[in-house]
Design a protein around this motif. Structure first.
Motif, PDB file in Angstrom:
ATOM      1  N   TRP A   7      35.560  50.772  34.692  1.00 16.50           N
ATOM      2  CA  TRP A   7      34.420  49.929  35.106  1.00 16.50           C
ATOM      3  C   TRP A   7      34.624  48.493  34.646  1.00 16.50           C
ATOM      4  CZ3 TRP A   7      31.451  47.424  31.398  1.00 16.50           C
ATOM      5  CH2 TRP A   7      30.422  46.634  31.920  1.00 16.50           C
ATOM      6  N   HIS A   8      35.041  48.324  33.394  1.00 15.64           N
ATOM      7  CA  HIS A   8      35.201  46.971  32.853  1.00 15.64           C
ATOM      8  C   HIS A   8      36.334  46.231  33.565  1.00 15.64           C
ATOM      9  CE1 HIS A   8      36.227  43.849  29.782  1.00 15.64           C
ATOM     10  NE2 HIS A   8      34.914  43.734  29.807  1.00 15.64           N
ATOM     11  N   ASN A   9      37.456  46.908  33.774  1.00 15.56           N
ATOM     12  CA  ASN A   9      38.572  46.287  34.496  1.00 15.56           C
ATOM     13  C   ASN A   9      38.147  45.842  35.891  1.00 15.56           C
ATOM     14  OD1 ASN A   9      40.214  46.754  32.308  1.00 15.56           O
ATOM     15  ND2 ASN A   9      41.318  48.458  33.223  1.00 15.56           N
ATOM     16  N   ASN A  10      37.434  46.705  36.587  1.00 20.11           N
ATOM     17  CA  ASN A  10      36.981  46.374  37.945  1.00 20.11           C
ATOM     18  C   ASN A  10      36.050  45.171  37.950  1.00 20.11           C
ATOM     19  OD1 ASN A  10      38.435  48.544  38.854  1.00 20.11           O
ATOM     20  ND2 ASN A  10      36.663  49.826  39.318  1.00 20.11           N
ATOM     21  N   LYS A  28      43.013  38.951  45.756  1.00 18.65           N
ATOM     22  CA  LYS A  28      42.488  40.295  45.928  1.00 18.65           C
ATOM     23  C   LYS A  28      42.650  41.067  44.625  1.00 18.65           C
ATOM     24  CE  LYS A  28      43.254  41.040  50.916  1.00 18.65           C
ATOM     25  NZ  LYS A  28      41.851  41.387  51.266  1.00 18.65           N
ATOM     26  N   TYR A  29      41.696  41.946  44.384  1.00 21.33           N
ATOM     27  CA  TYR A  29      41.765  42.834  43.223  1.00 21.33           C
ATOM     28  C   TYR A  29      42.041  44.253  43.713  1.00 21.33           C
ATOM     29  CZ  TYR A  29      40.324  45.809  39.373  1.00 21.33           C
ATOM     30  OH  TYR A  29      40.302  46.770  38.399  1.00 21.33           O
ATOM     31  N   PHE A  30      42.966  44.934  43.047  1.00 23.07           N
ATOM     32  CA  PHE A  30      43.327  46.302  43.398  1.00 23.07           C
ATOM     33  C   PHE A  30      43.178  47.212  42.186  1.00 23.07           C
ATOM     34  CE2 PHE A  30      45.552  43.670  46.436  1.00 23.07           C
ATOM     35  CZ  PHE A  30      45.412  44.375  47.628  1.00 23.07           C
ATOM     36  N   THR A  31      42.712  48.429  42.439  1.00 26.92           N
ATOM     37  CA  THR A  31      42.546  49.389  41.347  1.00 26.92           C
ATOM     38  C   THR A  31      43.811  50.193  41.085  1.00 26.92           C
ATOM     39  OG1 THR A  31      41.661  51.027  42.894  1.00 26.92           O
ATOM     40  CG2 THR A  31      40.068  49.627  41.748  1.00 26.92           C
ATOM     41  N   ASP A  32      44.714  50.258  42.071  1.00 23.36           N
ATOM     42  CA  ASP A  32      45.937  51.036  41.857  1.00 23.36           C
ATOM     43  C   ASP A  32      47.145  50.272  42.358  1.00 23.36           C
ATOM     44  OD1 ASP A  32      46.973  52.501  44.641  1.00 23.36           O
ATOM     45  OD2 ASP A  32      44.851  51.961  44.659  1.00 23.36           O
ATOM     46  N   ARG A  33      48.273  50.508  41.726  1.00 26.56           N
ATOM     47  CA  ARG A  33      49.468  49.726  42.007  1.00 26.56           C
ATOM     48  C   ARG A  33      50.086  50.014  43.373  1.00 26.56           C
ATOM     49  NH1 ARG A  33      54.041  50.805  37.735  1.00 26.56           N
ATOM     50  NH2 ARG A  33      52.351  50.271  36.277  1.00 26.56           N
ATOM     51  N   GLN A  34      49.990  51.248  43.844  1.00 25.61           N
ATOM     52  CA  GLN A  34      50.609  51.576  45.124  1.00 25.61           C
ATOM     53  C   GLN A  34      49.989  50.772  46.264  1.00 25.61           C
ATOM     54  OE1 GLN A  34      53.351  53.329  45.670  1.00 25.61           O
ATOM     55  NE2 GLN A  34      53.184  52.751  47.828  1.00 25.61           N
ATOM     56  N   ILE A 206      45.562  40.814  41.637  1.00 25.18           N
ATOM     57  CA  ILE A 206      45.190  41.262  40.294  1.00 25.18           C
ATOM     58  C   ILE A 206      45.073  42.774  40.309  1.00 25.18           C
ATOM     59  CG2 ILE A 206      43.487  41.113  38.433  1.00 25.18           C
ATOM     60  CD1 ILE A 206      42.655  38.385  39.584  1.00 25.18           C
ATOM     61  N   LEU A 207      45.752  43.424  39.375  1.00 20.13           N
ATOM     62  CA  LEU A 207      45.725  44.869  39.280  1.00 20.13           C
ATOM     63  C   LEU A 207      44.876  45.305  38.091  1.00 20.13           C
ATOM     64  CD1 LEU A 207      48.421  44.332  40.936  1.00 20.13           C
ATOM     65  CD2 LEU A 207      49.135  46.563  40.119  1.00 20.13           C
TER      66      LEU A 207
END
Length: 213
Positions: A7-10, A28-34, A206-207
């Motif tokens: 939650w905090h990272n997002n 853009k922000y992404f939650t996963d590297r793939q 940003i990941l």
């Protein structure tokens, strides 16, 4: 606990991306590297020459390997086996490549991109030369402002990069930057991209995980 960190990272990552977009960067922000890697590859035209800014984040994501497999000509001064002269030739070629792929030392919640270089090839290519610049950063690079950016560079990025290249600087002993006057000093140029330079497309990814240093 993992849910709380997620939650905090997002929250922080999305705030940083929104601030960058307000400053005319394409972020853009992404939650996963793939998903992030797939997006980065879509940004790079198939026949483009690609300069590599020596980023440990880019190396961790194995982007160089994927680009080699696609047949891109890469300008990578960190390639094993290069002489000092050959490394410099690669650095100069990065200034005129089609796409420059790099990391960043810090990204602020006000939408600024902060970097510190030894030679200046990375920050020069980020500002003017390549038509398209792609900056990849883990959530660990997001800070409040320039003061925090400067602190994270001195405590983390600078000494770790010095150790990475085994440069004979005092931070190998102290573990933090002491603003030395060493002949091998790695902290010679500091740049702040406050807004996107008009002649350069800059994409910031940003990941939501820690990458690089």
């Amino acid at each position: 606990m993992n849910d709380l960190i997620h939650w905090h990272n997002n929250t922080i990552g999305q705030r940083a991306a929104e601030a960058l977009n307000r400053n005319n960067f394409s972020a853009k922000y992404f939650t996963d590297r793939q998903t992030a890697v797939e997006y980065i590859l879509r940004l790079i035209p198939r026949k483009a020459t690609v300069g590599m800014g020596g980023s440990s984040t880019v190396m961790e994501l194995e982007l160089w390997k994927l680009l080699e497999e696609r047949g891109h000509e890469l300008f990578n001064h960190n390639k094993e086996g290069l002489t000092a002269e050959e490394r410099n030739k690669q650095r100069y070629k990065q200034l005129t490549c089609d796409v420059f792929l790099t990391g960043s030392n810090a990204i602020t919640l006000t939408g600024k991109i902060v970097n510190r270089d030894a030679f200046g090839n990375r920050v020069a290519a980020m500002i003017f030369g390549p038509k398209k610049v792609i900056i990849v950063a883990g959530i660990n690079k997001v800070v409040r402002d320039f003061k925090e950016a400067d602190e994270r560079i001195k405590m983390h990025a600078a000494p770790l990069n010095v150790k990475r290249y085994e440069m004979n600087n005092p931070c190998l002993t102290t573990g933090e930057c002491i603003d030395c006057n060493s002949p091998a000093r790695a902290c010679n140029i500091t740049t702040i991209l406050s807004r996107r330079p008009p002649l350069t497309e800059i994409y910031v990814i940003i990941l939501g995980e820690s990458l690089g240093f």
